[in-house]
Write an enzyme that holds these catalytic residues in place. Structure first.
Site, mmCIF file in Angstrom:
data_model
loop_
_atom_site.group_PDB
_atom_site.id
_atom_site.type_symbol
_atom_site.label_atom_id
_atom_site.label_comp_id
_atom_site.label_asym_id
_atom_site.label_seq_id
_atom_site.Cartn_x
_atom_site.Cartn_y
_atom_site.Cartn_z
ATOM 1 N N THR A 16 -6.226 -22.512 -18.015
ATOM 2 C CA THR A 16 -5.705 -23.672 -18.682
ATOM 3 C C THR A 16 -4.720 -23.712 -19.583
ATOM 4 O O THR A 16 -4.305 -22.696 -19.990
ATOM 5 C CB THR A 16 -6.885 -24.631 -18.863
ATOM 6 N N LYS A 67 -1.050 -21.252 -17.753
ATOM 7 C CA LYS A 67 -0.580 -21.095 -16.498
ATOM 8 C C LYS A 67 0.446 -20.626 -16.056
ATOM 9 O O LYS A 67 0.489 -19.877 -14.911
ATOM 10 C CB LYS A 67 -0.813 -22.702 -15.891
ATOM 11 N N ASN A 70 -3.687 -21.047 -11.970
ATOM 12 C CA ASN A 70 -4.761 -21.689 -12.467
ATOM 13 C C ASN A 70 -5.910 -21.159 -12.155
ATOM 14 O O ASN A 70 -7.083 -21.372 -12.723
ATOM 15 C CB ASN A 70 -4.946 -23.345 -12.406
ATOM 16 N N ASP A 106 -4.378 -26.903 -8.353
ATOM 17 C CA ASP A 106 -3.992 -27.948 -9.122
ATOM 18 C C ASP A 106 -3.282 -29.148 -8.208
ATOM 19 O O ASP A 106 -3.538 -30.335 -8.147
ATOM 20 C CB ASP A 106 -3.093 -27.800 -10.192
ATOM 21 N N GLY A 110 6.124 -35.105 -17.744
ATOM 22 C CA GLY A 110 5.735 -33.528 -18.043
ATOM 23 C C GLY A 110 6.186 -32.518 -16.892
ATOM 24 O O GLY A 110 5.804 -32.881 -15.811
ATOM 25 N N GLY A 158 3.086 -26.576 -16.401
ATOM 26 C CA GLY A 158 2.353 -26.087 -15.299
ATOM 27 C C GLY A 158 1.660 -26.949 -14.357
ATOM 28 O O GLY A 158 1.895 -26.917 -13.303
ATOM 29 N N ARG A 218 10.042 -34.250 -22.055
ATOM 30 C CA ARG A 218 10.740 -34.264 -23.402
ATOM 31 C C ARG A 218 11.910 -33.503 -23.336
ATOM 32 O O ARG A 218 13.050 -33.939 -23.808
ATOM 33 C CB ARG A 218 9.803 -33.688 -24.427
ATOM 34 N N TYR A 265 -8.952 -35.578 -19.156
ATOM 35 C CA TYR A 265 -10.181 -36.161 -19.053
ATOM 36 C C TYR A 265 -10.999 -35.785 -20.189
ATOM 37 O O TYR A 265 -11.082 -34.878 -20.889
ATOM 38 C CB TYR A 265 -10.950 -35.511 -17.915
ATOM 39 N N GLY A 294 -8.603 -37.722 -15.410
ATOM 40 C CA GLY A 294 -8.563 -36.530 -14.737
ATOM 41 C C GLY A 294 -9.836 -35.977 -14.238
ATOM 42 O O GLY A 294 -9.714 -34.724 -13.662
#
Length: 300
Positions: free
Chosen positions: A80, A84, A105, A120, A145, A148, A170, A250, A271
């Site tokens: 995680t 990744k 992952n 994922d 985003g 990964g 970003r 999550y 999540g």
């Protein structure tokens, strides 16, 4: 020690070969991970006599940690944040899907070699179907985003021929690069109107506000929300009731993004469903058998 605790690289190196821990998750941070509860419930349901644990592994420790796994009786590990993408450098083989993403992952140990996978994207697609009763191919999607998780989700959306895909990051150049890599999937016309099917945008309020009317689903694929003090990645004032919001973060209770979405009258989910399905697909890679989804879901 019990498997509920957090282990370190030193713990990993000092493991006795007879230990029951033969699976784990490497991350930094990793204390928030619910993977041990879920995977250990799956192992118990299948009467597999081993355990899964958390390992706090710093970026500079990842290569050493994976080398210990290679030389041990491990079955495999999950990676995680922030491992990744970096993990790809330290495995012998990467399956074609994970290579396309550029991130892994899930690692499986095969004849002292490390094989890399990425579950994922498939986990995300299954989660969206569960949470909102709709398939990716029918949605106009914005992903926040391009790391990964963002890369895996973006490729899944592209492969399933979603109506639109917007990538905000970003670092705009990183978003543009990911969009360019996916352009072949969006060659054909699908959406009529003034907006392109595939687009990278700046992560700022004017750019996002313009997109809202042309979206169905917004996905947070960043680490914003891991800390309770983190702000919502998009202010509530920009969100609208027609939207679906999926936060890959999550935890117990709502993230700030989910709270902002609910405040705006949108449908929203955290999540945990993606965690469940990406974990189930990892289980199937490790053991080449169907994952006990019901037991794993109950543990979450």
């Amino acid at each position: 020690m019990t498997v509920k605790e957090i282990y370190t690289l030193a713990d990993l190196k000092s493991r006795k070969s007879k230990t029951s821990i033969r699976l784990g998750i490497f991350g930094n941070p990793v204390a928030h991970s619910f993977s041990p509860q879920m995977q250990n419930a799956g192992l118990k349901a299948c009467k597999i006599d081993m355990q899964y644990a958390r390992f706090q592994v710093l970026p500079e420790e990842l290569q050493s940690a994976l080398e210990v796994v290679r030389q041990s009786n491990f079955i495999g590990v999950n990676l995680t944040t922030p491992h990744k993408i970096a993990g790809c450098k330290f495995v012998e083989r990467i399956d074609d899907h994970a290579r396309r993403i550029g991130a892994i992952n899930t690692i499986k140990l095969v004849d002292a070699k490390l094989y890399g996978y990425n579950t994922d994207g498939k986990g995300f697609a299954r989660a969206i179907r569960q949470e909102f009763a709709v398939d990716l191919r029918d949605l106009r999607i914005m992903i926040l985003g391009a790391g990964g998780a963002g890369r895996a989700i973006a490729l899944q959306c592209a492969k399933e021929n979603c109506d639109r895909l917007i990538i905000a990051n970003r670092n705009f150049e990183k978003a543009r690069q990911l969009a360019d890599e996916l352009r072949e999937f969006f060659a054909g016309p699908k959406v009529l109107g003034p907006v392109p099917r595939l687009q990278a945008i700046a992560w700022d309020e004017p750019s996002i506000r313009f997109q809202i009317a042309h979206l169905d689903l917004i996905v947070n694929a960043t680490v914003l929300g891991l800390n309770r003090s983190d702000p919502s990645p998009i202010p509530a004032r920009l969100l609208a009731p027609h939207l679906m919001i999926y936060d890959t973060i999550y935890r117990q209770g709502h993230t700030s993004f989910v709270s902002a979405a609910i405040e705006a009258g949108a449908r929203a989910a955290t999540g945990s469903s993606m965690l469940l399905y990406q974990g189930a697909f990892a289980f199937e890679i490790w053991f080449e058998r169907e994952a006990p989804i019901a037991a794993m879901r109950q543990a979450l």
